[in-house]
Design an enzyme around this catalytic site. Structure first.
Site, PDB file in Angstrom:
ATOM      1  N   THR A   1       0.831  -1.199   0.000  1.00 21.90           N
ATOM      2  CA  THR A   1       0.000   0.000   0.000  1.00 21.90           C
ATOM      3  C   THR A   1       0.867   1.250   0.000  1.00 21.90           C
ATOM      4  O   THR A   1       1.747   1.401   0.843  1.00 21.90           O
ATOM      5  CB  THR A   1      -0.924   0.023   1.235  1.00 21.90           C
ATOM      6  OG1 THR A   1      -1.621  -1.218   1.322  1.00 21.90           O
ATOM      7  CG2 THR A   1      -1.936   1.155   1.125  1.00 21.90           C
ATOM      8  N   ASP A   2       0.618   2.116  -0.964  1.00 24.90           N
ATOM      9  CA  ASP A   2       1.374   3.371  -1.059  1.00 24.90           C
ATOM     10  C   ASP A   2       0.610   4.542  -0.472  1.00 24.90           C
ATOM     11  O   ASP A   2       1.215   5.540  -0.070  1.00 24.90           O
ATOM     12  CB  ASP A   2       1.700   3.688  -2.522  1.00 24.90           C
ATOM     13  CG  ASP A   2       2.613   2.649  -3.146  1.00 24.90           C
ATOM     14  OD1 ASP A   2       2.356   2.287  -4.308  1.00 24.90           O
ATOM     15  OD2 ASP A   2       3.549   2.198  -2.465  1.00 24.90           O
TER      16      ASP A   2
END
Length: 201
Positions: free
Chosen positions: A60-61
């Site tokens: 997850t960015d």
């Protein structure tokens, strides 16, 4: 001053794209290609996270947080939030903070974050009052020469002031009561081109 249309809306679009990419990255069907039926929620195959911390952080960015009940409760910071945000920031993650509470502007929410000891840039805060102003700017409402009637609180007023869109109403009309009796009449201002309704105490 940062333009709403040139940065904010594309940023949100990129955020949604990142979320979709994350969904595909952990083995789920991308949202855009998923066929929804009445029983989709019953048949959804959601993989179990065996190591939640590592799996989520690695894939997850972008993290999108609600505010009330997630970051704070009333005027109190929820325990562990400061450490969590610091860790995400140190890992280079992007974060956005959203709320459908229009009683404050982004500047107002920035002050609340500051008061809770959280150093959150205003560009990461998205309130419904800001979203309403962004929509009016994107649709070039100001060029219509019209004004906005606000049913709501100061957050909406401040956001419209930021983009120089004239408005009436808001908290100043808090004591007004329309004549709803027989033969009652409500005067309509022909210069009002939009009405924004938010939480109104």
């Amino acid at each position: 001053m940062m333009k709403f249309g040139s940065y904010i809306l594309p940023t949100l679009a990129a955020t949604v794209s990142s979320a979709s990419a994350f969904t595909a990255g952990i083995g789920r069907t991308p949202i855009a290609s998923r066929a929804f039926t009445k029983t989709s929620s019953l048949n959804a195959k959601v993989p179990k996270l065996t190591e939640p911390a590592n799996q989520i952080l690695d894939n997850t960015d972008v993290f999108i947080f609600d505010c009330d009940g997630v970051i704070w409760r009333g005027d109190s910071l929820i325990p562990g939030i400061s450490e969590t945000l610091d860790k995400l920031r140190a890992l280079g993650k992007k974060m956005f903070f959203v709320t459908n509470n229009s009683t404050k502007s982004r500047a107002g929410y920035k002050k609340k974050f500051d008061g809770l000891g959280l150093n959150i840039p205003a560009e990461e805060i998205f309130s419904s009052s800001f979203a309403a102003a962004a929509y009016l700017e994107q649709t070039k409402f100001k060029e219509s020469g019209k004004k906005v009637y606000i049913i709501g609180e100061v957050g909406i007023c401040e956001e419209l002031d930021n983009i120089n869109v004239p408005w009436i109403g808001g908290p100043e009309d808090g004591d007004k009561q329309p004549d709803m009796g027989s033969g009652g009449r409500l005067e309509v201002d022909p210069d009002v081109g939009a009405v924004i309704v938010g939480f109104d105490r």
